[in-house]
Motif scaffolding. Sequence first.
Motif, PDB file in Angstrom:
ATOM      1  N   CYS A 137       0.832  -1.214   0.000  1.00  0.00           N
ATOM      2  CA  CYS A 137       0.000   0.000   0.000  1.00  0.00           C
ATOM      3  C   CYS A 137       0.864   1.259   0.000  1.00  0.00           C
ATOM      4  O   CYS A 137       0.576   2.235  -0.711  1.00  0.00           O
ATOM      5  N   ILE A 138       1.930   1.228   0.807  1.00  0.00           N
ATOM      6  CA  ILE A 138       2.843   2.382   0.830  1.00  0.00           C
ATOM      7  C   ILE A 138       3.541   2.543  -0.522  1.00  0.00           C
ATOM      8  O   ILE A 138       3.729   3.666  -1.024  1.00  0.00           O
ATOM      9  N   ALA A 139       3.924   1.406  -1.124  1.00  0.00           N
ATOM     10  CA  ALA A 139       4.575   1.476  -2.436  1.00  0.00           C
ATOM     11  C   ALA A 139       3.631   2.018  -3.499  1.00  0.00           C
ATOM     12  O   ALA A 139       4.037   2.805  -4.374  1.00  0.00           O
ATOM     13  N   LEU A 140       2.338   1.628  -3.445  1.00  0.00           N
ATOM     14  CA  LEU A 140       1.362   2.152  -4.410  1.00  0.00           C
ATOM     15  C   LEU A 140       1.185   3.649  -4.253  1.00  0.00           C
ATOM     16  O   LEU A 140       1.169   4.410  -5.237  1.00  0.00           O
ATOM     17  N   GLY A 141       1.068   4.109  -2.997  1.00  0.00           N
ATOM     18  CA  GLY A 141       0.941   5.548  -2.768  1.00  0.00           C
ATOM     19  C   GLY A 141       2.188   6.307  -3.175  1.00  0.00           C
ATOM     20  O   GLY A 141       2.098   7.438  -3.700  1.00  0.00           O
ATOM     21  N   ALA A 142       3.369   5.703  -2.966  1.00  0.00           N
ATOM     22  CA  ALA A 142       4.615   6.382  -3.333  1.00  0.00           C
ATOM     23  C   ALA A 142       4.771   6.498  -4.843  1.00  0.00           C
ATOM     24  O   ALA A 142       5.199   7.545  -5.358  1.00  0.00           O
ATOM     25  N   CYS A 190      -2.209  -9.238  -3.098  1.00  0.00           N
ATOM     26  CA  CYS A 190      -2.621  -9.226  -4.504  1.00  0.00           C
ATOM     27  C   CYS A 190      -2.619  -7.822  -5.107  1.00  0.00           C
ATOM     28  O   CYS A 190      -2.929  -7.654  -6.295  1.00  0.00           O
ATOM     29  N   LEU A 191      -2.255  -6.814  -4.302  1.00  0.00           N
ATOM     30  CA  LEU A 191      -2.140  -5.455  -4.812  1.00  0.00           C
ATOM     31  C   LEU A 191      -0.805  -5.224  -5.528  1.00  0.00           C
ATOM     32  O   LEU A 191      -0.594  -4.160  -6.124  1.00  0.00           O
ATOM     33  N   LEU A 192       0.090  -6.204  -5.478  1.00  0.00           N
ATOM     34  CA  LEU A 192       1.423  -6.035  -6.067  1.00  0.00           C
ATOM     35  C   LEU A 192       1.379  -5.754  -7.574  1.00  0.00           C
ATOM     36  O   LEU A 192       2.121  -4.874  -8.057  1.00  0.00           O
ATOM     37  N   PRO A 193       0.563  -6.440  -8.394  1.00  0.00           N
ATOM     38  CA  PRO A 193       0.519  -6.072  -9.830  1.00  0.00           C
ATOM     39  C   PRO A 193       0.067  -4.640 -10.078  1.00  0.00           C
ATOM     40  O   PRO A 193       0.517  -4.000 -11.048  1.00  0.00           O
ATOM     41  N   SER A 198       1.287   1.171 -11.570  1.00  0.00           N
ATOM     42  CA  SER A 198       1.513   2.562 -11.163  1.00  0.00           C
ATOM     43  C   SER A 198       2.963   2.974 -11.365  1.00  0.00           C
ATOM     44  O   SER A 198       3.250   4.159 -11.589  1.00  0.00           O
ATOM     45  N   SER A 199       3.887   2.014 -11.286  1.00  0.00           N
ATOM     46  CA  SER A 199       5.292   2.335 -11.578  1.00  0.00           C
ATOM     47  C   SER A 199       5.481   2.669 -13.056  1.00  0.00           C
ATOM     48  O   SER A 199       6.286   3.550 -13.402  1.00  0.00           O
ATOM     49  N   SER A 214      -3.573  -2.356 -20.493  1.00  0.00           N
ATOM     50  CA  SER A 214      -2.691  -2.716 -19.369  1.00  0.00           C
ATOM     51  C   SER A 214      -3.461  -2.749 -18.058  1.00  0.00           C
ATOM     52  O   SER A 214      -3.272  -3.651 -17.217  1.00  0.00           O
ATOM     53  N   ALA A 215      -4.365  -1.788 -17.875  1.00  0.00           N
ATOM     54  CA  ALA A 215      -5.157  -1.754 -16.650  1.00  0.00           C
ATOM     55  C   ALA A 215      -6.085  -2.955 -16.555  1.00  0.00           C
ATOM     56  O   ALA A 215      -6.245  -3.551 -15.475  1.00  0.00           O
ATOM     57  N   LEU A 216      -6.702  -3.364 -17.680  1.00  0.00           N
ATOM     58  CA  LEU A 216      -7.582  -4.534 -17.661  1.00  0.00           C
ATOM     59  C   LEU A 216      -6.818  -5.815 -17.360  1.00  0.00           C
ATOM     60  O   LEU A 216      -7.297  -6.687 -16.614  1.00  0.00           O
ATOM     61  N   ILE A 217      -5.625  -5.920 -17.931  1.00  0.00           N
ATOM     62  CA  ILE A 217      -4.807  -7.109 -17.661  1.00  0.00           C
ATOM     63  C   ILE A 217      -4.402  -7.180 -16.192  1.00  0.00           C
ATOM     64  O   ILE A 217      -4.467  -8.247 -15.553  1.00  0.00           O
ATOM     65  N   VAL A 218      -4.029  -6.034 -15.637  1.00  0.00           N
ATOM     66  CA  VAL A 218      -3.613  -6.001 -14.222  1.00  0.00           C
ATOM     67  C   VAL A 218      -4.803  -6.284 -13.299  1.00  0.00           C
ATOM     68  O   VAL A 218      -4.672  -6.985 -12.289  1.00  0.00           O
ATOM     69  N   ILE A 219      -5.990  -5.782 -13.648  1.00  0.00           N
ATOM     70  CA  ILE A 219      -7.174  -6.055 -12.827  1.00  0.00           C
ATOM     71  C   ILE A 219      -7.482  -7.552 -12.834  1.00  0.00           C
ATOM     72  O   ILE A 219      -7.763  -8.160 -11.775  1.00  0.00           O
TER      73      ILE A 219
END
Length: 260
Positions: A137-142, A190-193, A198-199, A214-219
């Motif tokens: 979660c911190i990595a996603l926000g960063a 499961c939030l890692l992808p 976001s990177s 890309s967003a659909l594949i990640v979802i």
Amino acid sequence: MAEWMSNLGQFDTDFYQSNYTIDNQEQSYNDSNAYGNLYGSREQQASKQPQPDPLVPPEMLMPSGYAGQFFQPGSNSDYYSQSPYIDSFDEEPPLLEELGINFDHIWQKTLTVLNPMKPADGSIMNETDLTGPILFCIALGATLLLAGKVQFGYVYGMSAIGCLGIHALLNLMSSAGVSYGCVASVLGYCLLPMVILSSCAIFFSLQGTFGTLSALIVIGWCSLSASKIFISALDMEGQQLLIAYPCALLYGLFALLTVF
């Protein structure tokens, strides 16, 4: 007249008579000399003896003839080797294990999420490990912050509300109950992808056809990994698509934050 003088002399001799004689005087003189010699010898003996130091307490003084050990307690190696406190200290678990941090389990869960086709270990996935989810979660926000989006509040808020919804849904669908910590742990891993997506948004814009695909594949990646872990931990064979659908709705919100 002569008779009166004789009576006066006799009166004087009678008046000054006493029992004290010369012999008594000599005896008292000898006694005083003996007492003086005895007192002088005692003073000489006292002067020969060493005087104690007034700063040293009397308990610390010991006679010269004392040959024992003073203030030297004997050590017993058997007592220290068999002490229960030392044994209990050796049997204590490591600090990271007491805090619930197991890097081996974190690595196994991460590999399970990165490979949706890999079978999940239900015994490991059923743990309430929140170390990895918090980091992700911190990595996603960063990464969103590096892309110019300050979305920490939305990430934490949607994570908490989404975990509550999935927790209620799983308790209704499964015969065996599931804890809120287990649901939060699985959804967080499961939030890692989504962190990877976001990177990518840091280097180029995702507002286009490529970004949408890309967003659909990640979802789909996130939802399939989460549903695989849930059916493995809760013994819900044949219900993976039913669990993947609400998970896809939750991760779709994070994708909207990442793309737009």
